[in-house]
Design an enzyme around this catalytic site. Structure first.
Site, mmCIF file in Angstrom:
data_model
loop_
_atom_site.group_PDB
_atom_site.id
_atom_site.type_symbol
_atom_site.label_atom_id
_atom_site.label_comp_id
_atom_site.label_asym_id
_atom_site.label_seq_id
_atom_site.Cartn_x
_atom_site.Cartn_y
_atom_site.Cartn_z
ATOM 1 N N GLY A 40 0.947 -1.036 0.280
ATOM 2 C CA GLY A 40 0.199 0.182 -0.389
ATOM 3 C C GLY A 40 0.516 1.257 0.150
ATOM 4 O O GLY A 40 2.164 1.106 -1.044
ATOM 5 N N THR A 41 0.447 2.368 0.685
ATOM 6 C CA THR A 41 0.815 3.761 0.715
ATOM 7 C C THR A 41 2.918 3.265 1.184
ATOM 8 O O THR A 41 3.450 3.531 0.546
ATOM 9 C CB THR A 41 0.330 4.072 1.811
ATOM 10 O OG1 THR A 41 -1.375 4.551 0.791
ATOM 11 C CG2 THR A 41 1.101 5.856 1.107
ATOM 12 N N THR A 62 4.910 1.182 -0.732
ATOM 13 C CA THR A 62 5.323 1.798 -1.857
ATOM 14 C C THR A 62 6.496 2.634 -1.276
ATOM 15 O O THR A 62 7.775 2.711 -2.370
ATOM 16 C CB THR A 62 4.379 2.402 -2.774
ATOM 17 O OG1 THR A 62 3.436 1.022 -2.509
ATOM 18 C CG2 THR A 62 4.388 2.644 -3.539
ATOM 19 N N GLY A 103 3.331 7.210 13.153
ATOM 20 C CA GLY A 103 4.485 8.094 11.783
ATOM 21 C C GLY A 103 5.993 8.727 12.130
ATOM 22 O O GLY A 103 6.662 7.508 12.328
ATOM 23 N N ILE A 163 7.548 10.335 13.679
ATOM 24 C CA ILE A 163 8.453 11.225 15.212
ATOM 25 C C ILE A 163 9.135 9.470 15.056
ATOM 26 O O ILE A 163 8.385 8.653 15.365
ATOM 27 C CB ILE A 163 7.270 11.820 15.921
ATOM 28 C CG1 ILE A 163 6.133 12.525 14.967
ATOM 29 C CG2 ILE A 163 7.828 11.984 16.858
ATOM 30 C CD1 ILE A 163 5.306 13.286 15.776
ATOM 31 N N GLY A 186 -11.796 9.730 2.724
ATOM 32 C CA GLY A 186 -10.607 9.032 3.191
ATOM 33 C C GLY A 186 -9.587 9.139 4.037
ATOM 34 O O GLY A 186 -8.593 8.021 3.998
ATOM 35 N N GLU A 230 -10.772 5.482 8.768
ATOM 36 C CA GLU A 230 -9.555 3.858 8.491
ATOM 37 C C GLU A 230 -11.442 3.082 7.886
ATOM 38 O O GLU A 230 -12.338 3.378 8.379
ATOM 39 C CB GLU A 230 -9.796 2.749 9.849
ATOM 40 C CG GLU A 230 -8.396 3.672 11.478
ATOM 41 C CD GLU A 230 -6.837 2.518 9.613
ATOM 42 O OE1 GLU A 230 -7.533 1.809 9.981
ATOM 43 O OE2 GLU A 230 -6.068 3.389 10.758
ATOM 44 N N LYS A 244 -1.340 2.583 20.443
ATOM 45 C CA LYS A 244 0.078 3.114 20.387
ATOM 46 C C LYS A 244 0.806 3.444 21.342
ATOM 47 O O LYS A 244 1.259 3.595 21.968
ATOM 48 C CB LYS A 244 -0.474 4.458 19.228
ATOM 49 C CG LYS A 244 0.004 4.205 17.960
ATOM 50 C CD LYS A 244 -0.815 5.832 17.246
ATOM 51 C CE LYS A 244 -1.302 5.430 15.573
ATOM 52 N NZ LYS A 244 -2.118 6.471 14.675
#
Lengths: 436, 436
Positions: B19-20, B23, B142, B144, B195, B198, B213
């Site tokens: 996915g993102t 990739t 993400g 950080i 989008g 989730e 998290k």
């Protein structure tokens, strides 16, 4: 893995320099022995120490440690695995002892930004040749784990820019000037009386100390040899309370701001007063706190904020390096071998930016026309301008200008023309506005 | 050292999930090969990939990589040193493939917070038994580098508190509500259309994703087994634009705030809406950005801010772990061996705090007396109170109260008493005010 780790021999530290930071490190080692062993899989102990005065009471028990008057002898002891250099000074005993440790393949942890800014390339090369590591988390921005974030956390990035407020004393002075309406001289004297300034205050207020830190981060970020001598340095000594107030009126704060970026014209390294938007994280940074902004092509912008000095924060950073070594984390000093670091061409001029100009214009007809002509002739256009009413001095009309993005050179040409035209009652002030 | 490193064999990645993020990782490996090799002393290459659809065009060249339909088969390939798990899902293929890799002693890098929140203890133990590492920088906040900062940078600290805004979607919704005066439902619908949510939006707006998290950070910070099931979770679904406005009037912002701290009453873990001062770094955090505040006994408060999602930032975090492995940086998953992590007793109640109360009082004599009596009877004292003029509904008098520090239990007793007394036209809203 846990079992194999727990059979490892203790990691033995020799600490040179028992000031605030050295004492803080000893307190952590003594008070958190079990925690540190759990985290690293081995005991971390101090075996020997060195300082100027053996008699001084530092509030920690040194009786279990060997004493060396000579830090070089400390660094060379057989029972020292890691030499922890907390003496300071770019040369002299700190450098001699660091070199002695590295020559014997011992790892070195230091908080000494001046030594690394001056001799970092040679010391890092010596470390590599001898299979040792030389780490310096505590040298930059106190407790903020910025060396680790940049070297390891952002290792998948091409770093595009590093920005930072990395001298807490300067930020403290600027913040107090703003909050209390005091002059630079008044706050400087107060900070000096409180012991906030280095023995040579120019190291702080002249931007040198912060410049040392930025030079080290730039080496990591851009894969270049440390090049402190190429840094553009300007201190905060000429900032007035008027500048601070007028910047605030326009939505800006004045910070001693470090900026390093790789440009098509070479490596740009500046530690100078800048205006930043008061709504930005840097603009909102008050007091002695430090902030470093790391920008990478993948990660975007990462902002790190924390205490830039003090016993606990700086000792925390020293221990980060020590515990890395205990965990067998061994990273080259500047993130790649010294022989692979490039020698960066210094940028001949900083990236163009808008500037804040404060002009003390002589109050007579035609002066504003000459000022604007001087800017126009130099190719500097005006984004906005304010002329204030005459207050304490009826012969002077203060004029504030924010320019469109311009090179510092063009601005200097314009300001020289204004001075030649005898339209200013005192030298103009120009402060860069940094996009953050 | 440089020479010995450069003779190392390439580090071979097998990536499951294209996915993102997957990739993005491939783009970094392909475009920065020389930089990564310079930094780690060895080549980093992709040898094999796996995803649901082989035909899909992802904008990257996969032709040089082996393809596996089955991620377990990918994880077990002889030419894969590091299994990079970017599929997601707490169970199913992600877990099966991770276990398969660890069983063979292969290192695993994952962005899968749900899997680690549910199975992190077992997976970390499996990694240790097999001499493998299991790393997850990309699973939390993400780009950080917070897992690294906490595990390594703050390793010399006893961590005292971890606070964070770690779901960008929730912060985006709250910020847009505030800036545009829109209702929760309106912004939720807009975010969904873009989008941003989730597939099961409760994961975001219910606080579950952010709770995953926080549970992982708590394990590192406090040396405790991951205990997501003990977390107090409350989403942002009941926050109204009135709450946001009235909080703003009093100098606060509303955030979905994670707080973990070790107390005398046990481990406190909460992911709930809270009020924070609008001048604090957390209060000033707008939009989809993430922020984590780490507090340690030595370092004080460290604030980390950056993008919490997106291709570049998340791929940057994955690469941080991959490049650590390439550099032979091998740290246990939660900062110490699983067998040494304690099983924390969950705190039976959160630390007392001031609360913001919004009460829709029926507008008749004696109601305010009953409200204040209900609070007094429960031992909750009032720090300040405002009664608003009647606006759209003349029968209801909105009353805002900020309490002195109180336990949530006392507050619940007081609110139940108000409801029994039939003085409210709708259920009361209570939001904790967190000192940050």
């Amino acid at each position: 893995m846990a079992n194999s780790q727990s059979t490892k021999a203790p990691l033995r530290l020799g600490i040179a320099g028992l000031g605030t930071v050295g004492t803080g490190v000893i307190k952590i080692v003594q008070s958190k022995a079990n925690l540190l062993a759990a985290r690293t899989g081995r005991a971390v102990v101090v075996t020997a120490v060195s300082a100027r005065s053996r008699a001084k009471d530092r509030g920690v028990d040194l009786s279990g440690y060997a004493w060396e008057d000579d830090p070089v002898a400390l660094a060379q002891r057989d029972d020292v695995d890691v030499f922890v250099e907390l003496m300071g000074g770019a040369d002299g005993p700190a450098k001699a002892a660091t070199e002695a440790a590295l020559a014997m393949g011992k790892d070195v942890v230091t908080a000494n930004k001046a030594m690394l800014a001056m001799h970092g390339n040679a010391l890092a090369a010596q470390a590599e040749e001898n299979g040792a590591v030389l780490r310096f988390e505590a040298a930059v921005a106190g407790g903020i784990p910025v060396v680790k974030a940049l070297t390891e956390g952002l290792a998948g990035n091409t770093v595009t820019r590093i920005i930072g407020v990395m001298n807490g004393t300067c930020n403290y002075i600027l913040t107090r000037m703003e909050n209390e309406g005091l002059s630079y001289d008044e706050v400087f004297a107060a900070a000096n009386a409180l012991g906030y300034l280095e023995a040579d205050p120019t190291l702080d207020v002249g931007g040198i100390d912060a410049g040392h830190k930025l030079a080290l981060l730039a080496a990591i970020g851009f894969g270049t040899k440390v090049a402190f001598s190429d840094m553009v340095l300007e201190g905060i000594e000429r900032i007035t309370i008027d500048d601070i107030r007028q910047a605030a009126d326009m939505g800006y704060k004045i910070k001693l701001l470090g900026v390093a970026q790789m440009t098509g014209r070479g490596l740009e390294q500046r530690m100078t007063p800048c205006l930043v938007p008061d709504t930005s994280p840097l603009g909102q940074l008050d007091g002695a706190t430090n902030m470093v902004v790391l920008e990478g092509d993948e990660v975007g912008q990462i902002v790190l904020r924390g205490a830039g000095a003090g016993m606990g924060p700086t000792a925390s950073a020293v221990m980060s390096d020590v515990l890395d070594i205990a965990r067998d984390i061994r990273v080259t000093t500047f993130g790649m071998p010294v022989e692979m670091l490039e020698t960066a061409k210094p940028a001949v001029a900083a990236t163009p930016a808008p500037f804040y100009l404060r002009l003390s214009c002589i109050d007579k007809p035609g002066v504003l026309a000459k000022v604007t002509a001087a800017l126009g002739d130099a190719g500097v256009s005006i984004e906005r301008m304010r002329q204030y009413g005459q207050h304490d001095n009826p012969d002077v009309a203060p004029v504030l200008i924010v320019t469109d993005p311009a090179s510092r050179n063009s601005l200097d040409v314009a300001m020289a023309a204004m001075e030649s035209a005898n339209v200013l009652s005192e030298p103009p002030v120009a402060i860069r506005i940094e996009a953050v």
